[in-house]
Design an enzyme around this catalytic site. Structure first.
Site: not given
Lengths: 379, 379
Positions: A127, A149, A191, A241, A251, A255, A259, A262, A266, A279
């Site tokens: 956990r 993330k 980025e 960042k 997010e 945040r 993106n 993105h 994506h 990417h």
């Protein structure tokens, strides 16, 4: 100790953590773990991929063992195709075999895929055990390694399975970029450009200065940048960042601006098949298209869009929007994690250093922007 | 609305949530979701198992749909053998097929295995979506559904893979226990007894009163208890769990006392093979052995250990420590999640309503306690 290094803190309320940036820091990894309060004798599973292991594994291992850590190395294949639950299961098996306890540690030494998977394995073992991110690609240094993330792909889409799991420490050593393939360096630069557009006008002008010196390659390699500018770009990107993550760990709102590029990026990745585009290359294409959408909606000027194009060109990134069916792109957008109540959310630039989030972009506008991107991009 | 119900709040700093307890509440599930701020129209994946679906699925579904939720039901096999990453992957597939978004919801309708797996799937889908726990076994009502522990088994041990993921709401309807097999009811009573021993002397005396009325079955079934005492036991157990979780969300310290009976209980489960013993039965055996260890160490009295034995007997739980190799038990203890730096931590009673945590229990003492448990327990 290295001559020039800097620490940026990700100021989370629950557990702030440092991002260390400096040439040669990898050789002091063990020292920095001790300094972070991780005691000598702690069991460590170091997860890495074959190339990184070959170039940098021995130095990392040596540093960890010299500080008294009990280390086992797990080498995994780490392409997008392997970024799935089966690889996480392999990390879990190694965690069990190495008898990791709740106080043990996983070190992710590699690019974004290694960091995402090792981070997710750490998030879900017992956990949640600690992870330290040691990114070895430019992309991971400025983006993936900071912010917690983690995750893997689902057959239905990228990163659909995952967790937020903040690292105990991020260690960035620009010297390891010497062994990074140039295509990957260029992808990471996408980025960096993203941070400049969404929130750092000073970084944008730094990039422009380098791009003016060499419009077709000034941002395309470590050598073109030189160590001083590279260190500066890493610091400003990491700081950007860190600011956003600290303001919005999960997010919820701010945040989402990370993106930028993105949403359409994506879609490009999904429709082209994982592996066709890196990417960062897809993000570059996504920023070009998002910029065109923003121009069409009157949110930002064609002049600023042209400035953005010049940076992307100077980074040697693809400028040609791929030949994808616009209707398929629209369908793919609906499957994105960022969809809310069926509405696609776009991050759109409003100036150099500022963006806005809109969920009311008309499909017609998207189609038109894709057409523009294709026609401008065509050779 | 039900006549008698009570709300207990789990007072977490970040996101406190209510535990609703009352006969007939299941029929108002949809209403309570709306009341919790989950808007009508939200997409809901309801995860349940075949028996529970047959008995209670329609009522839950009807209530959700009447409140405007867009529901899909996924029925999974939910024995310990199915509590693994493959079943979580099946839940993820259903989440993708039902187009769950970050604002969507998973409802876990079932026992502890359903709750653990649905909770873990929610924790790891889109990096975490909301889950509502609707436990249908006594064990899940008083333990698993409250506190955010989620996860699945690894071939090396129980619950080694998992995450902390707090529910938005826990809804406990004692009427659903009418369809629970009696053996499972008895197993759940072990956790109720646990709460009494570790921190609630009033609950302990409530249990003793019922046990005195019927020493061989007063705590063994819903009918023996009656609805008023059952409601009271559920409330006190939930309140006990809520207090401990609020004080120690991530099992840093205090929460460890909830593992009373579990350290040796897990060893019994591991060595006997999953499925031989119900979890609660193993916990009952673990409490008997932990009590003997505490007596041997002079931490609590034989008289109190005898009182504990009488409660466990009145619950109809197994009293015979199984015929396991003590050395194998000692090895199994080392693989437990609760091991720190190689030291096994035991929760040991010091009186009715109080426990202590010790990591200095001598293997010889453990061997002796296992021998005592075996010889006393033998018929």
């Amino acid at each position: 100790m290295p001559q020039e290094s800097r620490t940026i803190t990700v100021s989370l309320a629950a557990d702030p953590y440092p991002v260390l940036i400096g040439g040669g820091l990898l050789g002091d990894l063990g020292f920095f773990l001790l300094e972070r309060g991780i005691p000598s004798g702690t069991r460590v599973l170091m997860v890495t991929n074959p190339d990184v292991e070959a170039f940098h594994g021995a130095r990392a291992l040596q540093s960890l063992e010299a500080s008294g850590f009990v280390v086992r190395t797990l080498v995994i294949e780490a392409g997008e195709e392997q970024k799935n639950p089966a690889t996480v299961a392999a990390i879990h098996d190694a965690a069990f075999a190495h008898r990791l306890e709740r106080s043990s540690l996983i070190v992710a030494l590699g690019g974004g895929v290694v960091g995402d998977m090792a981070g997710f394995a750490a998030a879900t073992w017992l956990r949640g055990i600690a992870v330290v991110q040691v990114p070895t690609t430019l992309l991971a240094m400025v983006d993936a390694a900071i912010g917690g993330k983690t995750g893997v792909n689902h057959p239905g889409g990228k990163n659909l399975i995952g967790a937020f799991h903040q690292p105990k420490l991020v260690l960035i050593d620009p010297l390891v970029l010497a062994t990074l393939p140039e295509r990957e360096f260029r992808a990471g630069m996408a980025e960096v450009i993203k941070y400049a557009v969404i929130g750092d006008g000073i970084l944008f002008r730094d990039l422009e200065a380098a791009a003016e010196r060499d419009p077709s390659g000034g941002l395309a390699s470590r050598d073109a940048l030189g160590p001083v500018l590279l260190q500066r770009l890493l610091e400003r990107s990491a700081a950007a960042k860190a600011r956003v993550v600290a303001a919005d760990e999960r997010e919820g709102g701010l945040r989402a601006i990370l993106n930028y590029g993105h949403t359409l990026g994506h879609a490009v990745e999904n429709l082209s098949g994982y592996g066709t585009w890196l990417h960062g290359e897809a993000v570059g294409l996504g920023m070009l298209a998002a910029g065109d959408i923003a121009v069409a909606m009157g949110l930002w000027s064609q002049a600023d869009q042209d400035r953005q194009r010049r940076l992307i060109a100077a980074a040697g990134l693809p400028m040609d929007w791929p030949d994808l069916d616009p209707e398929a792109v629209l369908v793919s957008l609906q499957a994105d994690k960022k969809v809310r109540q069926g509405k696609v959310r776009f991050v759109l630039p409003t100036g150099v250093g500022s963006v806005t989030i809109r969920d009311d972009v008309d499909p017609t506008t998207i189609r038109a922007a894709l057409a523009v991107a294709t026609s401008i991009g065509a050779p």
